[in-house]
Design a protein around this motif. Structure first.
Motif, PDB file in Angstrom:
ATOM      1  N   THR A 250      -0.058   1.532  -4.173  1.00  0.00           N
ATOM      2  CA  THR A 250      -1.272   2.322  -3.955  1.00  0.00           C
ATOM      3  C   THR A 250      -2.166   1.587  -2.968  1.00  0.00           C
ATOM      4  OG1 THR A 250      -3.318   3.146  -5.015  1.00  0.00           O
ATOM      5  CG2 THR A 250      -2.268   1.238  -6.013  1.00  0.00           C
TER       6      THR A 250
ATOM      7  N   ASP B 286      -2.240   5.689 -10.302  1.00  0.00           N
ATOM      8  CA  ASP B 286      -1.790   5.885  -8.918  1.00  0.00           C
ATOM      9  C   ASP B 286      -0.447   5.207  -8.674  1.00  0.00           C
ATOM     10  OD1 ASP B 286      -3.983   7.369  -8.332  1.00  0.00           O
ATOM     11  OD2 ASP B 286      -5.052   5.808  -7.241  1.00  0.00           O
ATOM     12  N   ILE B 287      -0.253   4.017  -9.222  1.00  0.00           N
ATOM     13  CA  ILE B 287       1.033   3.339  -9.069  1.00  0.00           C
ATOM     14  C   ILE B 287       2.145   4.143  -9.740  1.00  0.00           C
ATOM     15  CG2 ILE B 287       2.328   1.264  -9.705  1.00  0.00           C
ATOM     16  CD1 ILE B 287      -0.260  -0.321  -9.372  1.00  0.00           C
TER      17      ILE B 287
ATOM     18  N   SER C 155       6.810  10.090  -7.145  1.00  0.00           N
ATOM     19  CA  SER C 155       6.848  10.986  -5.993  1.00  0.00           C
ATOM     20  C   SER C 155       8.292  11.198  -5.543  1.00  0.00           C
ATOM     21  CB  SER C 155       6.028  10.401  -4.845  1.00  0.00           C
ATOM     22  OG  SER C 155       6.603   9.195  -4.391  1.00  0.00           O
TER      23      SER C 155
ATOM     24  N   ARG D  53      -7.359   4.241 -13.053  1.00  0.00           N
ATOM     25  CA  ARG D  53      -7.035   5.037 -11.874  1.00  0.00           C
ATOM     26  C   ARG D  53      -5.970   4.332 -11.017  1.00  0.00           C
ATOM     27  NH1 ARG D  53      -7.127   9.922 -10.713  1.00  0.00           N
ATOM     28  NH2 ARG D  53      -4.965   9.271 -10.506  1.00  0.00           N
ATOM     29  N   MET D  54      -6.091   3.032 -10.837  1.00  0.00           N
ATOM     30  CA  MET D  54      -5.121   2.287 -10.042  1.00  0.00           C
ATOM     31  C   MET D  54      -3.744   2.309 -10.691  1.00  0.00           C
ATOM     32  SD  MET D  54      -7.392  -1.004  -8.838  1.00  0.00           S
ATOM     33  CE  MET D  54      -6.005  -1.746  -7.994  1.00  0.00           C
TER      34      MET D  54
ATOM     35  N   SER E 215       0.825  -1.208   0.000  1.00  0.00           N
ATOM     36  CA  SER E 215       0.000   0.000   0.000  1.00  0.00           C
ATOM     37  C   SER E 215       0.856   1.253   0.000  1.00  0.00           C
ATOM     38  CB  SER E 215      -0.930  -0.009   1.214  1.00  0.00           C
ATOM     39  OG  SER E 215      -1.658   1.189   1.311  1.00  0.00           O
TER      40      SER E 215
ATOM     41  N   SER F  44       2.094   7.409 -10.309  1.00  0.00           N
ATOM     42  CA  SER F  44       2.282   8.651  -9.555  1.00  0.00           C
ATOM     43  C   SER F  44       3.084   8.413  -8.287  1.00  0.00           C
ATOM     44  CB  SER F  44       0.920   9.262  -9.220  1.00  0.00           C
ATOM     45  OG  SER F  44       0.185   9.550 -10.398  1.00  0.00           O
ATOM     46  N   LYS F  45       2.838   7.272  -7.607  1.00  0.00           N
ATOM     47  CA  LYS F  45       3.613   6.957  -6.410  1.00  0.00           C
ATOM     48  C   LYS F  45       5.086   6.751  -6.769  1.00  0.00           C
ATOM     49  CE  LYS F  45       1.905   6.379  -2.915  1.00  0.00           C
ATOM     50  NZ  LYS F  45       1.507   5.235  -2.103  1.00  0.00           N
TER      51      LYS F  45
ATOM     52  N   ARG G  23      -5.213   1.160  -3.150  1.00  0.00           N
ATOM     53  CA  ARG G  23      -6.227   0.430  -3.899  1.00  0.00           C
ATOM     54  C   ARG G  23      -5.808  -1.002  -4.207  1.00  0.00           C
ATOM     55  NH1 ARG G  23      -6.654   5.394  -2.746  1.00  0.00           N
ATOM     56  NH2 ARG G  23      -5.079   5.889  -4.321  1.00  0.00           N
TER      57      ARG G  23
END
Length: 435
Positions: A87, A283-284, A290, A279-280, A83, A286-287, A89
């Protein structure tokens, strides 16, 4: 059983990992009882000492219980790490994994089986059940080793992305069954009944729309001679009092029947929501982009999956759905995301967070250029807009002309690959290749 109750039951079972172990415990006790009856009828006996077998089975049962506690603790720790690194999710994907459920079921079956056999040892040892109890413990160790391999591969970025993308392709085929080349120009526009104001059915609770019963709503519309419109899209959050349905005609249609045809929950699922799969994946990516993680290669792996998904979606009809009855009359209307929605979701955040990464910029460009080349022209405009934004981002993030020139070239691997559509040699008629 109504559609809503059946859906909630199925959804709960699919997303719970405790049900299969509990059923395995019950099955273990039942299997020991049946085997005990079988051994009694066949008159089977063993030469093993009862005291020795009690010691062995007691040790195995205690070890299996410790084993189960260790596995559960490790899985919770792995979920927390995944997580944080990927993500939150992804937790839902882990809880729906069939390998994890079956593995925990086997462990609890072995533990319960050993306890049940231990209770049945008296002056003699039941040979068949005793051997099964001992060898099932050895089998559990082998399955445990496989579980480590499976979870380790599944929760790596590549494994998680593959799992999500695989489910996404199935959802896309389900939500958008018609291909883009299948012409629907002959189908007339929906004609709604001459009602000045539609009757609005509002939500009595809050939550995210998970799914709705298409066939059941069409049957209700036919029975009450009306047209039903689903106001929000699947994946939208609704609060108490927000509109759920608009009914054109059908004054006798009870609102309770409509509310039994739609499921709300705390978190989105992919069952009827292909946007959630994208979206998932975003998100992966984007993480990975970061500052705390700084892993653009994970973003490139996510773009590989997004590239395939967008090509799949781009070949489908994404118009608002009109479900008709057997006579061809429109009975149900509901909205689905359009092409621009998918492109913006798949590209915008990755372009924003990865604007300073040459690797991400080159992979994004390669994806967009390939989609423009391979998809129908009617899909090209949003992709060209994203290419323009990537160009502007390169000018902003890369002051050196050499870096800008590097970022303005598409690369299937981000950095180190080539764009197959522009770098492969051409073949002449006589079979010779030249650049």
């Amino acid at each position: 059983m109504s559609w809503l109750r059946y859906y909630r039951l199925r959804h709960y079972v699919q997303n719970s990992i405790w049900i299969s172990p509990v059923l395995a415990m019950v099955a273990a006790v039942g299997v020991v009882h049946l085997l005990d009856l079988l051994e009694g009828k066949l008159g089977l006996s063993s030469s093993y000492s009862p005291d020795t077998m009690r010691t062995v089975l007691g040790t195995l049962a205690g070890a299996m219980f410790t084993f189960i506690v260790f596995i559960c603790s490790s899985l919770l720790l792995v979920v927390q790490l995944a997580s944080a690194q990927l993500t939150p999710r992804i937790i839902g994907v882990l809880f729906r994994d069939s390998v994890i459920k079956l593995t925990l079921a086997l462990f609890t079956f072995t533990f319960s089986f050993a306890i049940a056999v231990l209770l049945r040892i008296g002056d003699t040892v039941p040979p068949l059940t005793a051997h099964i109890a001992a060898w099932s413990s050895a089998a559990s160790i082998c399955v445990f080793l496989y579980l480590i391999d499976h979870v380790g591969k599944m929760l790596r970025p590549s494994g998680a992305l593959r799992s999500v993308a695989s489910q996404a392709h199935e959802v896309i085929n389900s939500v958008y069954p018609r291909r883009l080349r299948d012409s629907l120009d002959h189908m007339p526009a929906p004609s709604l009944p001459p009602v000045a104001v539609a009757r609005v059915i509002t939500s009595s609770t809050d939550g995210v729309i998970l799914a709705f019963d298409v066939k059941g709503l069409v049957a209700l519309a036919v029975r009450h001679d009306c047209v039903i419109e689903l106001a929000p899209r699947v994946g939208n959050y609704v609060a108490p009092g927000d509109p759920l349905f608009r009914v054109y005609g059908g004054d006798t249609l009870p609102a309770e029947l409509l509310l039994q045809s739609i499921a709300l929950g705390a978190e989105r699922t992919m069952e009827q929501d292909p946007m959630f799969a994208i979206r998932m994946i975003v998100d992966i990516a984007s993480k990975g982009l970061s500052p705390a993680i700084n892993d653009p290669t994970t973003a490139v792996q996510a773009l590989d999956r997004l590239h395939h998904l967008l090509r799949h979606i781009g070949g489908r009809r994404l118009d608002d759905e009109q479900v008709r009855d057997a006579q061809g009359r429109v009975r149900l209307l509901y909205r689905t995301p359009d092409w621009e929605d998918f492109v913006r979701l798949a590209v915008t955040e990755i372009r924003h967070f990865g604007g300073s990464s040459i690797q991400v910029a080159r992979r994004l460009r390669a994806m967009l250029e390939n989609l423009i080349e391979t998809l129908p022209q009617e899909r090209a405009e949003p992709l060209r807009q994203e290419l323009t934004l990537i160009k502007k981002a390169s000018e902003r993030f890369f002051p050196e002309p050499e870096d800008r020139a590097l970022a303005d070239v598409g690369d299937d691997q981000g950095v180190g690959g080539t764009q197959s559509s522009t770098r492969l040699p051409s073949i002449t008629k006589n079979g010779h290749a030249h650049s």
